[in-house]
Design an enzyme around this catalytic site. Structure first.
Site, short mmCIF file in Angstrom:
data_model
loop_
_atom_site.label_atom_id
_atom_site.label_comp_id
_atom_site.label_asym_id
_atom_site.label_seq_id
_atom_site.Cartn_x
_atom_site.Cartn_y
_atom_site.Cartn_z
N GLY A 110 0.82 -1.21 0.00
CA GLY A 110 0.00 0.00 0.00
C GLY A 110 0.85 1.26 0.00
N MET A 112 4.79 3.11 1.99
CA MET A 112 6.01 2.86 2.77
C MET A 112 6.49 4.12 3.45
SD MET A 112 8.25 0.69 3.72
CE MET A 112 9.58 1.18 4.79
N GLU A 113 6.86 3.95 4.72
CA GLU A 113 7.14 5.07 5.62
C GLU A 113 8.57 5.59 5.59
OE1 GLU A 113 6.54 1.83 6.60
OE2 GLU A 113 7.71 1.31 8.38
N GLU A 125 1.30 5.86 7.52
CA GLU A 125 2.72 6.03 7.18
C GLU A 125 3.30 7.24 7.92
OE1 GLU A 125 3.72 3.47 5.93
OE2 GLU A 125 1.91 2.71 4.97
N1 BES Z 1 5.91 -0.69 6.31
C1 BES Z 1 4.74 -0.99 5.59
C2 BES Z 1 4.99 -1.23 4.14
C3 BES Z 1 5.62 -2.55 3.81
C4 BES Z 1 4.91 -3.70 3.97
C5 BES Z 1 6.88 -2.64 3.33
C6 BES Z 1 5.52 -4.91 3.65
C7 BES Z 1 7.45 -3.83 3.03
C8 BES Z 1 6.79 -4.98 3.17
C9 BES Z 1 3.72 0.13 5.69
O1 BES Z 1 3.82 0.93 6.80
C10 BES Z 1 2.40 -0.51 5.76
O2 BES Z 1 2.11 -1.13 6.73
N2 BES Z 1 1.59 -0.39 4.73
C11 BES Z 1 0.32 -1.05 4.61
C12 BES Z 1 -0.82 -0.09 4.64
C13 BES Z 1 -1.19 0.31 6.03
C14 BES Z 1 -2.27 1.34 6.03
C15 BES Z 1 -1.61 -0.84 6.90
C16 BES Z 1 0.35 -1.75 3.28
O3 BES Z 1 1.23 -1.46 2.49
O4 BES Z 1 -0.52 -2.59 3.04
ZN ZN Z 2 2.98 0.12 8.52
#
Ligand code: BES
Ligand code: ZN
Length: 887
Positions: free
Chosen positions: A268, A270-271, A305
Site C-alpha cells: 500500500g 512505505m514510511e 505512514e
Molecule cells: N511498512 C509498511 C509497508 C511494507 C509492507 C513494506 C511490507 C514492506 C513490506 C507500511 O507501513 C504498511 O504497513 N503499509 C500497509 C498499509 C497500512 C495502512 C496498513 C500496506 O502497504 O498494506
Molecule cells: Zn505500517
C-alpha cells in the site's frame, strides 16, 4: 532472486551485530539499465559484538566493481564477493571506511524491491530486505546510520530528485545534460527506511507549523496532470500531523515531508524517513474517480505512514520478529485517528469486519502464527493480518486493561525511553507495566500464542434471589506447532441491558464467589485470566439481555447462549452500537447456518418474520445514523458464513442460503428501503465527509437489498443511478448492483463504464475487480477472457490483484466444485513467481482455508497446491507459503 533454499531464522538465535555502520555516504548515478552506486560506509566493531568476527554484508543479486578499505584495494584472499554476500575475513579492529561500487539495473527489476522503475520514474522499496539489492550492507533493522545521499540523473529524464531528510545542495553538472541533488538525514535509521525517487513528476506543496513552531514543507509528487487529485491526501496529511500532536504529543522532526505516488508498488505504502512512497491508489482521488471508501483509505494510509515516523522510525524494531511493534501499534494509531475523524462505532465495525475476514481465517488455518513469530523462512510473508490487525487488537486490549490515562503515560514513557533505539516488544510492554504498576507477564501470551480464542458465555437469572450469573470460559484450538494453549488475559466489556437501559453492575467482593473488583464494576471491563470465571450480579430486578464484549473488547470468537429474543433486544436498544450491530449479525448467522443445513438436506429454508421486523425498525430509524444503518443491514458475507460454519464448507449451499435470505428480506422490506433510498437522494455537490459518505453508503446498501429482493425494480433504479451519478461512489455502487443481475443490461453498463474510464488505471482496476467477484459459473470464462484484455498485465501488482485477487476472493467460483478455480490461481501464481515472488506468494494465500472445505473441493485444492509445490525454481516466498499450506 532468492530461491527455495532459505534457512529458518529464529528469534531465540538473535545476536547483536558484530559491526555497526555510523555513516552511509551514497553516490547514486541514475541510469535506466546501469545505475552506478558508490557506498562509503563508516564501520566500527560493535562493543556488544564478537571481537575480530568476520564482516559479512548482505547482498541480493549484486556484484561489486570496486571495494576499497580505507581507500586501499583489498587482496582477493581477504575478501569474498558473491551475489548474496560480501565477506571480509579479518577486518580492522578499529573504525574503518569501506567503499563499495555496485551497478544495478532498475529497468530489469520486476520484483519491485530495491531500485526499480515505475512508469517513467525511478523509485525504491527497501523494507524488509530490499536495500541489499542496491548495495552490500548490514541489512538488519538494528544497524542505524546517518545517511547522506547524492543523486545524479539526466535532467530531462528526472528533473525531480528526492531523498530522505533535508535537501542540502542541488545543481547542474557543468558541461553535461545531468544534474544532482544531495539529501542529508540527520536521524540515524535502519536501511529499510532508505528511499530515493527520480523522475519527471508533478507536485503540490503546502506547509505545516508544528506546535513548537517548526515550519515543515509538505510536498506530494504525482504523475503530471494528476496534481488536483492529491489535494485530499494533502488535507489528510495536515490533519494527521495535528492529531498526532494532540493525541500522542508527537511532533514532526524534519524540515520537509514528501510523499511520492507511484503506480507500480507491491504494497500500500512505505514510511521511508521524510520520503514516503505510496501506491497511487492511496493518494489520488477526485469525486468522479474515487469512492467514499477510497477517500477513507487514503486518509488512513496517509496517517499510518506518517505515524510511523514515531512508531517505526524514531523507535524502530530490533529484528523482524518485532514487526508488530511498529505495525500493530501504528495500525492502532491510524484506527484511532480515523475514529476521531469519522464515526467511532462505524469505524470499529468496519475494523471488526476486516479482522474477521482476514485475520480469523489466517489464525484458524495452516498459516497461523504468533503476533510475534518465533521463526520465519521469508520475512516478506509475515506482513500479515495477524501482525497488523491482531497486533493492533493487542494494543487496544492493553489500553482497555490499564485504562486510557495509564496507556497515555505508558506511550509517553516509551517515546522518551526508547527514542533512537531498535526496540523489542518487551521494551514496549515494560513501559506500561511500570506506569500502571501491573504485572503484564501473562498479557505477553497474546504475543507468543497463535489462534483465536473462543469465549463461551453462559448465563442464568434467578428471579427470587434477583441475581444474574454469567460464566465465562476461554479455550484456544491448537495451531501449527502449538498443540497446547494457555489461558490469556481477556478484557470482557460488559453491560446488562434491562427494559430501562443499562443496569448497574454490583457484584460480591473480589475474592468471594462470583466477585469482581470495584474497578471492574465501575469500568464495565471484566478480566478473564483463567480458564473460567463466574460473575454474579446483585439486585437485578428483571432478566437482562447480557451485552458481552462491547466494542469487541477482545479478538475472540464469542459463543453465546443468549436466546433469539435477547439478540433482538440488543439489536434494538443496546447503548453500545457495536453490539447492536453484532446482535443483528449473530441473529443472521444463526438463521443462515440453519438454512445452509436445510439446503444440504435438500429442503427449502423458511423465512423468519421476527428478524425481518427487527431490520425494519432499524431501517425506520435510519436518519439518526445512516452510516451505522448501512452496516446494520449488511448481512454476513459468504466468507463470513463459511468461517462461522468452519468445517465441511459447501460454498454453493452458502450462496443459496444467503441469496434466499436476502431475497426474502429485500421483498419484505422494499417499502422501507425505497423510502430510505429516496430520502437520502440529494443534488448537493459531492463531499467526502463521514456524514455524506454514510448517506451514500446506506443508499447503495438499500439499493443492493432492493435488487436482491426484486431484480427488475433494483435494476431499474440502479440503471437510473448509474446514468445520472455525478460521483464514483454512486456510479460504482450502481454498477456493482447491476453486475449481480445477469443479462444485457449488465454487459452494457460494464462496457459503458470501461469506455468512460479507460484512461484512468485506478478506475479500470475497479472494473476488473467487480467482474472477478460475480458469483456465477460464467465468471471463470469471463476472467480468462479479461486476462487477454489489452489492459490486463502481470507487470502491475494492482492490476493483477484487481482481476485475479478478486476472483480468488470469490467464494463460489474460486472454490468451484470441479477445482478449476484452484487451478487458475495456481497457474497464475506460478506464472507470477518468476516475475514478482512477493505478489505471487500473497496470491497463494487465497488457499489458506482450503482444509475447511468439503471433501471434494479439498482434494482439488490439495492437488493444485501440490502442483505449485512441485514446480522447479520456486521463489523462497512461494515455497514457504505452499509448504506451510500443505503441512
Ligand atoms: N511498512 C509498511 C509497508 C511494507 C509492507 C513494506 C511490507 C514492506 C513490506 C507500511 O507501513 C504498511 O504497513 N503499509 C500497509 C498499509 C497500512 C495502512 C496498513 C500496506 O502497504 O498494506
Ligand atoms: Zn505500517
Amino acid at each position: 532472486m532468492r530461491t527455495d533454499t532459505a534457512q529458518p531464522v529464529r528469534l531465540s538465535e538473535y545476536r547483536a551485530p558484530d559491526y555497526l555502520i555510523d555513516h552511509v555516504d551514497l553516490d547514486i548515478r541514475l541510469h535506466l539499465s546501469a545505475t552506478h552506486v558508490r557506498a562509503r560506509l563508516s564501520i566500527r566493531p560493535n562493543p556488544l559484538g564478537r571481537p575480530g568476527a568476520p564482516l559479512t554484508l548482505d547482498g541480493d543479486g549484486l556484484s561489486a566493481t570496486t571495494v576499497l578499505l580505507d581507500g586501499g584495494a583489498l587482496d582477493l584472499g581477504v575478501i569474498a564477493i558473491g551475489p548474496e554476500r560480501l565477506t571480509i575475513a579479518e577486518p580492522p579492529r578499529k573504525a574503518f571506511e569501506l567503499t563499495i561500487d555496485t551497478i544495478v539495473d532498475p529497468s530489469a527489476n520486476t520484483q519491485l524491491m530495491g531500485l526499480y522503475r515505475s512508469g517513467s520514474a525511478y523509485c525504491t522499496q527497501c523494507e524488509a530486505e530490499g536495500f541489499r539489492r542496491i548495495t552490500y550492507f548490514l541489512d538488519r533493522p538494528d544497524v542505524l546510520s546517518v545517511y547522506t545521499t547524492r543523486i545524479e540523473a539526466e535532467k530531462a529524464q528526472a528533473p525531480v530528485l528526492l531523498g530522505n531528510g533535508n535537501l542540502v545542495e542541488s545543481g547542474d553538472i557543468p558541461g553535461s545534460s545531468r544534474h544532482y541533488a544531495i539529501w542529508h538525514d540527520p536521524h540515524p535509521k535502519p536501511c529499510y527506511l532508505f528511499a530515493l525517487v527520480g523522475g519527471d513528476l508533478g507536485s503540490i506543496h503546502d506547509a505545516f507549523t508544528t506546535r513548537s513552531g517548526r515550519e515543515v514543507k509538505l510536498g506530494i509528487y504525482v504523475e503530471h496532470g494528476k496534481e488536483s487529485r492529491a489535494a485530499y491526501a494533502m488535507d489528510a496529511l495536515k490533519r494527521c500531523m495535528r492529531w498526532d500532536e494532540e493525541a500522542f504529543g508527537r511532533e514532526y522532526d524534519l524540515d520537509v515531508f514528501n510523499i511520492v505516488a507511484v503506480s507500480d508498488f507491491n504494497m500500500g505504502a512505505m514510511e521511508n524517513k521524510g520520503l514516503n512512497v505510496f501506491n497511487d491508489k492511496y493518494v489520488l482521488a477526485l469525486p468522479g474517480t474515487a469512492t467514499d471508501l477510497d477517500y477513507a483509505h487514503i486518509e488512513a494510509v496517509i496517517a499510518h505512514e506518517y505515524f510511523h515516523n514515531w512508531t517505526g522510525n524514531r523507535i524502530t524494531c530490533r529484528d523482524w520478529f518485532q514487526l508488530c511493534l511498529k505495525e500493530g501499534l501504528t495500525v492502532f494509531r491510524d484506527q484511532e485517528f480515523s475514529s476521531d475523524q469519522r464515526s467511532r462505532p462505524v469505524k470499529r465495525i468496519s475494523d471488526i469486519r476486516a479482522l474477521r475476514a482476514a485475520q480469523f481465517p489466517e489464525d484458524g488455518g495452516p498459516l497461523a502464527h504468533n503476533v510475534r513469530p518465533d521463526t520465519y523462512l521469508e520475512i516478506n510473508n509475515f506482513y500479515t493480518p495477524t501482525i497488523y490487525e491482531k497486533g493492533a487488537e493487542v494494543i487496544r486490549m492493553l489500553k482497555a486493561l490499564i485504562g486510557a490515562e495509564a496507556f497515555r503515560r505508558g506511550m509517553d514513557l516509551y517515546f522518551e525511553r526508547c527514542d533512537g533505539m531498535a526496540a523489542t516488544v518487551e521494551d514496549f510492554i515494560a513501559c506500561f507495566a511500570e506506569v500502571s504498576g501491573r504485572d503484564l507477564a501473562q498479557f505477553m501470551r497474546w504475543y507468543s500464542q497463535a489462534g483465536t480464542p473462543t469465549l463461551k458465555a453462559t448465563s442464568a437469572y434467578d428471579t427470587s434471589a434477583r441475581t444474574f450469573t454469567l460464566t465465562l470460559a476461554q479455550s484456544t484450538a491448537p495451531t501449527p506447532g502449538q498443540p497446547d494453549k494457555q489461558p490469556l488475559v481477556i478484557p470482557v466489556a460488559l453491560g446488562l441491558v434491562g427494559s430501562g437501559g443499562d443496569l448497574p453492575l454490583t457484584t460480591p467482593a473480589p475474592h468471594e464467589d462470583g466477585g469482581a473488583s470495584a474497578r471492574e464494576c465501575a469500568s464495565g471491563v471484566f478480566e478473564l485470566a483463567t480458564e473460567t470465571r463466574k460473575l454474579v450480579f446483585h439486585d437485578i430486578a428483571e432478566r437482562p439481555a447480557p451485552s458481552i464484549l462491547r466494542g469487541f473488547s477482545a479478538p475472540v470468537k464469542l459463543d453465546l447462549d443468549s436466546p433469539a429474543e435477547d439478540l433482538l433486544t440488543l439489536a434494538a436498544r443496546d447503548t453500545d452500537l457495536v453490539n447492536r450491530w453484532q446482535a443483528i449479525q449473530t441473529s443472521a448467522n444463526r438463521l443462515l447456518a440453519a438454512s445452509v443445513a436445510t439446503i444440504r438436506m435438500g429442503d427449502v429454508p423458511a423465512p423468519d418474520a421476527r428478524f425481518a421486523e427487527a431490520l425494519a425498525s432499524v431501517i425506520d430509524a435510519f436518519a439518526a445514523d445512516p452510516a451505522f444503518t448501512a452496516q446494520a443491514i449488511s448481512l454476513p458475507t459468504e466468507a463470513d458464513m463459511a468461517r462461522e460454519i468452519g468445517v465441511d464448507v459447501d460454498p454453493d449451499a452458502i450462496h443459496m442460503a444467503r441469496r434466499e435470505l436476502r431475497r426474502s428480506l429485500g421483498l419484505q422490506l422494499q417499502p422501507q428501503l425505497l423510502k430510505a433510498y429516496e430520502a437520502l437522494s440529494t443534488d448537493a455537490p459531492y463531499s467526502p465527509d463521514a456524514r455524506s459518505a454514510g448517506a451514500r453508503a446506506l443508499r447503495n446498501t438499500a439499493l443492493d437489498l432492493i435488487a436482491a429482493g426484486d431484480a427488475r425494480t433494483g435494476a431499474d433504479i440502479a440503471m437510473r443511478q448509474f446514468q445520472s451519478a455525478h460521483n464514483m461512489t454512486d456510479q460504482f455502487g450502481a454498477l456493482a448492483v447491476l453486475s449481480m443481475i445477469p443479462g444485457d443490461q449488465r454487459e452494457q453498463a460494464l462496457d459503458a463504464f470501461y469506455r468512460t474510464h479507460a484512461a484512468d488505471h485506478l478506475v479500470v482496476d475497479k472494473w476488473f475487480a467487480l467482474q472477478g467477484l460475480i458469483p456465477e459459473a460464467s465468471t471463470f470464462e469471463r476472467v480468462q477472457t479479461l486476462m487477454q484484455h489489452h489492459a490486463f498485465t502481470y507487470a502491475n501488482p494492482n492490476r493483477l490483484r484487481s482481476l485475479i485477487g478478486s476472483f480468488a476472493a470469490n467464494l463460489t467460483q474460486f472454490h468451484a466444485a470441479d477445482g478449476r478455480g484452484y487451478d487458475l490461481i495456481a497457474s497464475v501464481v506460478l506464472e507470477m513467481d518468476s516475475r514478482n515472488p512477493q505478489v505471487a506468494a500473497r496470491l497463494l494465500g487465497a488457499f489458506r482455508t482450503w482444509r475447511s472445505m468439503e471433501a471434494g473441493r479439498r482434494l482439488h485444492a490439495q492437488a493444485a497446491l501440490q502442483r505449485v509445490a512441485e514446480a522447479q525454481g520456486l521463489s523462497a516466498d512461494v515455497r514457504d507459503i505452499v509448504d506451510r499450506s500443505l503441512a
